[in-house]
Design a protein around this motif. Structure first.
Motif, PDB file in Angstrom:
ATOM      1  N   ASN A 176      -7.448  10.678   0.769  1.00 44.16           N
ATOM      2  CA  ASN A 176      -6.698   9.621   0.096  1.00 44.16           C
ATOM      3  C   ASN A 176      -7.165   9.525  -1.350  1.00 44.16           C
ATOM      4  O   ASN A 176      -8.164   8.867  -1.652  1.00 44.16           O
TER       5      ASN A 176
ATOM      6  N   ASP B  75      -3.018   3.972   2.772  1.00 41.48           N
ATOM      7  CA  ASP B  75      -4.167   3.375   2.093  1.00 41.48           C
ATOM      8  C   ASP B  75      -5.003   2.520   3.029  1.00 41.48           C
ATOM      9  O   ASP B  75      -6.225   2.418   2.864  1.00 41.48           O
TER      10      ASP B  75
ATOM     11  N   GLU C  94      -9.974   0.452   4.916  1.00 41.08           N
ATOM     12  CA  GLU C  94      -9.499   1.132   3.712  1.00 41.08           C
ATOM     13  C   GLU C  94      -9.717   2.619   3.937  1.00 41.08           C
ATOM     14  O   GLU C  94     -10.848   3.088   4.034  1.00 41.08           O
TER      15      GLU C  94
ATOM     16  N   MET D 131       0.848  -1.197   0.000  1.00 36.03           N
ATOM     17  CA  MET D 131       0.000   0.000   0.000  1.00 36.03           C
ATOM     18  C   MET D 131       0.879   1.240   0.000  1.00 36.03           C
ATOM     19  O   MET D 131       2.066   1.194   0.339  1.00 36.03           O
TER      20      MET D 131
ATOM     21  N   ARG E 117      -6.565   7.753  -3.947  1.00 36.65           N
ATOM     22  CA  ARG E 117      -5.883   6.532  -4.347  1.00 36.65           C
ATOM     23  C   ARG E 117      -5.814   6.345  -5.852  1.00 36.65           C
ATOM     24  O   ARG E 117      -4.889   5.744  -6.379  1.00 36.65           O
TER      25      ARG E 117
END
Length: 332
Positions: A320, A109, A42, A10, A322
């Motif tokens: 985040n 993450d 998460e 991650m 991602r």
């Protein structure tokens, strides 16, 4: 076991030694392992608190020896990625958590935490609002309720009322039926009154410790006053609570314990029950959450600088991103 089966690695913001915000950088780390009694979350958002930069700078290294690299942050908002079948959570539940790891771990993450330090969040709450709650909200609640013994009708003063902890404290004290006086700079008077403050002190114009008023409880959320300066404006059997975890503060707690006017330096303890109480206040319309600013995870250093330089109103959030296209390891 319920699991999304995430990848083995991650992204995480880390620092490899103490220093200023420039020591923060983005890297890949092994995914944390969920142990029995834990959740794997998460992470969609976290927030930055003063304790984060104080630990990062080495101010508390005598208490947190070694152990690098470190992932900063204690506030997590996201979804359950892995949990036991008999856990009170399900895969995909939206949750917040106040991480129960001494060194943090939120700015990544994924994060793990004990089941009893997490709480489900309602659909009415945004992920940014959720991320703002855990450490600051818990600190305010435990300071007032557990250490301040707050009760309806008390006269309460909040020093640092416009900051991350202070904004929660003003509203919690009002929800408990107290008269609340707020201390902040004059530019934030309207904000403090919008939180429910009954009276306002501009610390640049008037020192509350020289006031003729007397309070049942003084909560120093800013860490800028002191017990011995404040005790003259406490009622008999009044209480002073601070959030400054230093040696001087700890000695103050011991020295004043037998006195009629007590002083306490508190450190918040992660608690899912307390998060649920704060969420209930939010759903009842008694808790407004103000966001100062939002940064992406790749801008974690800028978020730290924002808090370190002084936040005017509310909380600083780290989102985040991602799936963002910019995977640069440069931290803003």
């Amino acid at each position: 076991m319920n699991s999304r089966e995430p990848q083995d690695m991650m992204r995480a913001v880390v620092y490899d030694d103490y220093g200023d915000a420039d020591v923060l950088h983005l890297t890949n780390l092994p995914l944390p392992r969920r142990l029995p009694g834990q959740l794997l979350i998460e992470v969609e958002a976290s927030s930055v608190n003063p304790i984060d930069y104080r630990i990062r700078s080495g101010e508390m290294k005598a208490l947190l020896l070694g152990g690098f690299p470190r992932v900063p942050g204690y506030d997590v908002a996201g979804v359950v990625a892995d949990c036991a079948d008999d856990a009170p959570f399900s895969l995909g539940d939206r949750v917040i958590a106040f991480l129960d790891h001494a060194r943090g771990g939120a700015c990544a993450d994924y994060a793990v935490c004990a089941i009893d330090v997490a709480a489900k969040i309602p659909e009415s709450m945004s992920i940014e609002e959720a991320a703002a709650i855990p450490l600051a909200g818990t600190t305010a609640l435990q300071s007032l309720r557990d250490h301040g013994k707050i009760a309806a009708g008390m006269h309460v003063l909040i020093n640092g009322a416009s900051g991350g902890v202070g904004m929660f404290a003003v509203q919690i004290a009002k929800a408990y039926g107290c008269h609340v006086d707020a201390v902040a700079s004059g530019a934030h008077e309207a904000f403090c009154r919008s939180l429910g403050a009954d009276h306002f002190y501009d610390y640049k114009k008037k020192d509350f410790t020289e006031s003729r008023e007397r309070w049942d409880l003084i909560f120093d959320a800013a860490g800028t006053s002191g017990y011995f300066e404040s005790r003259d404006v406490l009622h008999p059997k009044g209480r002073y609570v601070s959030t400054e975890p230093d040696v001087k503060g700890m000695l103050m707690t011991l020295v004043t314990w037998p006195l009629s006017k007590s002083g306490t330096v508190m450190l918040a303890k992660p608690s899912g029950d307390d998060l649920r109480e704060l969420i209930t206040l939010y759903e009842q319309g008694k808790l407004m959450i103000t966001i100062d600013s939002c940064f992406e995870m790749a801008q974690a250093a800028a978020a730290h600088r924002r808090v370190e330089n002084g936040v005017d109103q509310g909380k600083v959030i780290v989102l985040n991103q991602r799936h963002a296209t910019d995977e640069s390891n440069q931290i803003g």
